[in-house]
Enzyme design. Structure first.
Site, short mmCIF file in Angstrom:
data_model
loop_
_atom_site.label_atom_id
_atom_site.label_comp_id
_atom_site.label_asym_id
_atom_site.label_seq_id
_atom_site.Cartn_x
_atom_site.Cartn_y
_atom_site.Cartn_z
N GLU A 133 45.23 -5.64 46.95
CA GLU A 133 46.02 -6.61 47.64
C GLU A 133 47.32 -5.90 48.29
O GLU A 133 47.64 -6.69 49.46
CB GLU A 133 46.32 -7.70 46.89
CG GLU A 133 47.53 -7.29 45.87
CD GLU A 133 47.13 -6.72 44.57
OE1 GLU A 133 47.67 -6.36 43.51
OE2 GLU A 133 45.74 -6.26 44.57
N SER B 279 44.86 2.33 37.36
CA SER B 279 45.31 3.04 36.22
C SER B 279 44.65 3.04 34.93
O SER B 279 43.89 2.27 34.88
CB SER B 279 46.76 2.26 36.24
OG SER B 279 46.64 0.89 35.77
N CYS C 268 44.82 10.49 42.31
CA CYS C 268 44.72 10.86 41.00
C CYS C 268 44.10 12.20 40.61
O CYS C 268 44.09 12.74 39.55
CB CYS C 268 43.28 10.05 40.32
SG CYS C 268 41.89 10.38 41.07
N GLU D 283 51.48 9.74 33.40
CA GLU D 283 51.14 10.03 35.30
C GLU D 283 52.50 9.48 36.03
O GLU D 283 52.34 8.25 35.99
CB GLU D 283 49.89 9.31 35.41
CG GLU D 283 49.30 9.71 37.01
CD GLU D 283 48.09 8.98 37.26
OE1 GLU D 283 47.24 9.72 38.01
OE2 GLU D 283 47.74 8.04 36.62
#
Length: 499
Positions: A177, A227, A282, A382
């Site tokens: 979104e 995630s 990533c 992360e």
């Protein structure tokens, strides 16, 4: 008035009847450039019914005709490459060159989808028993769905729907979104390429729309990138509903630097791999492991990082753009503050970064810590920003132990002039994708993108647990047995490549 992003249902772009809209902002200015709808239950059900109906005819279309749709599509994507990249840059903040790379990597997948006929061949054996022949066919599943993240709004949707549709499935895409304009343009071109009505649907929204796809019985398979927490949630809920799920999750990618490596190559590659795309990928290198005397290079890496400047998407001198949102910026800055509190040495501080002409942008400058230990939060999490953590070990064995103890296993790399060191690292590291003297080992589409451990949730977790445990205890399992065991459990419609 900002543009309202349409849904794509039953072959048509339609305005949603929802009363719940999500602002899409330019991360360099905070200007609202569009609004994405949270699709209603009725709209999502209509998308599912259209996909179900289209599947009945699309699965019967000859595979060569499906491939021709993809051939036309990749030609249109190439024709509109820069236009798509400009849309992408405006809503993500990526530099134009980075945005073009995002689009191009997606085009490569569509090119691969155009070669789908040879990949769908089954197997035959004559006389498996006396007078009995055996045949195996690869067949489509039905309605599939993809849930994609903000950081690659062209490449990752193009990872998903072209291959699924080329294989004879129909597809429902739920893009991020935060940047829905790029996927919308991708779908417009797909329609122009001659895709039949109903083979692709697009819905927008948040958790409610994701839950609908996870629970809807007609959706047979889910693909996700995002995630760790969301990946675990999607994997659990999807598999509880007996769906096939592949969820690519987080990472903490290590780059091991041996003292015999080419120093200038190491520094150049490490800077780009750690802060490129503002660290929002990533496969970014977020931990540099300096072995032995290589620790002497840490100040030089920091000096080069300090020279890197973020900027607007059309600034040719900018190395990267802003983070996607103010919340993302705050999260990264909180980690930097946490790292200081934990005792790491902050060599380059990216907080309070200012870019001329963009006072409201989500800017974080390049950041580097040294003296990072594995018990620190900046190591364990992360960060997803332009932050590099430098650690020091004495030997390659120490580096391997550190990387293998980390819960993530997406990508890693080693820089060395020693073939023996490179082979030892490649052979013993417990990470899915390994680069030798390259920082980010992202495979081309005809290879698997295969994270391990906490970086991937899918059939590896569902069927591979006992095999992984057996391998770690005995070291006698063969790669061939491992692959065939997983493949048999998956069935003919999915392939997983494991070391």
């Amino acid at each position: 008035m900002s543009k309202k992003v349409p849904l794509f249902i039953d072959g048509e772009f339609v305005q949603s009847n929802t009363s719940n809209w999500i602002d899409v902002t330019n991360p360099a200015t905070q200007e609202v450039i569009a609004q994405a709808p949270c699709a209603t239950q009725d709209e999502m059900k209509k998308a599912v019914e259209s996909a179900k109906k289209a599947f009945l005819t699309w699965k019967e279309v000859p595979v060569s005709e499906r491939a021709r749709v993809m051939m036309r599509y990749q030609a249109l994507l190439k024709e509109h490459h820069d236009e798509i990249a400009e849309i992408l840059a405006s809503e993500t903040g990526k530099t134009f060159d980075d945005a073009k790379g995002d689009v191009w990597r997606g085009i490569e997948v569509v090119e691969h989808a155009a070669n789908i006929p040879s990949l769908l061949m089954g197997e035959t054996v004559e006389n498996v028993a006396r007078g009995i022949d055996s045949y195996s066919y690869t067949q489509p599943l039905g309605v599939c769905a993809g849930i994609t993240p903000f950081n690659f709004p062209a490449m990752i949707p193009l990872w998903m729907f072209p291959l699924a549709i080329a294989c004879g499935n129909t597809f429902i895409l739920k893009p991020s979104e935060q940047d829905p304009l790029t996927p919308t343009r991708l779908v417009e071109l797909f329609e122009q390429a001659g895709a039949p009505k109903g083979v692709l649907q697009v819905i927008h929204g948040g958790k409610e729309q994701v839950d609908f796809l996870l629970d809807e019985p007609a959706v047979r398979a889910i693909s996700f990138v995002g995630s760790v927490a969301v990946g675990q949630y999607i994997y659990r809920r999807g598999t509880e509903n007996m769906k096939r799920v592949q969820a690519f999750a987080g990472a903490k990618n290590h780059c091991v630097i041996m003292p015999d490596a080419n120093k200038s190559q190491v520094i150049s590659n490490l800077v780009g791999a750690s802060v490129g795309a503002a660290g929002q990928r990533c496969m970014a290198i977020s931990v540099a492991v300096f072995v032995g005397a290589a620790r002497e290079w840490i100040p030089e890496v920091a000096a080069e990082l300090a020279k890197v400047k973020p900027g607007g998407w059309n600034d040719k001198d900018a190395a990267y753009g802003p983070l996607i949102s103010p919340q993302a910026k705050q999260r990264v800055e909180n980690f930097i503050t946490q790292g200081q509190k934990e005792g790491a040495e902050l060599l380059v501080d990216g907080r309070n970064c200012q870019v001329e002409g963009f006072p409201n942008g989500n800017w974080v400058g390049p950041t580097m810590f040294s003296k990072v230990t594995t018990d620190m939060e900046i190591y364990k999490n992360e960060i997803f920003g332009p932050v590099l953590c430098a650690t020091e070990v004495e030997t390659l064995d120490d580096a391997l132990a550190m990387v293998n103890a980390n819960p993530y296993g997406n990508g890693t790399s080693i820089f060395t002039a020693s073939g023996a060191a490179a082979r030892k690292y490649q052979h013993n590291v417990e990470v899915g994708q390994v680069g030798i003297n390259i920082p980010i080992p992202v495979p081309l589409p005809f290879f698997s993108f295969t994270g391990w451990k906490g970086s991937f949730f899918g059939d590896l977790h569902a069927y591979g647990k006992q095999a992984v445990r057996f391998y770690s205890e005995t070291k006698t399992i063969t790669a061939r047995w491992f692959e065939s065991d997983i493949a048999d459990a998956n069935g003919p419609n999915m392939t997983i490549h494991l070391k």
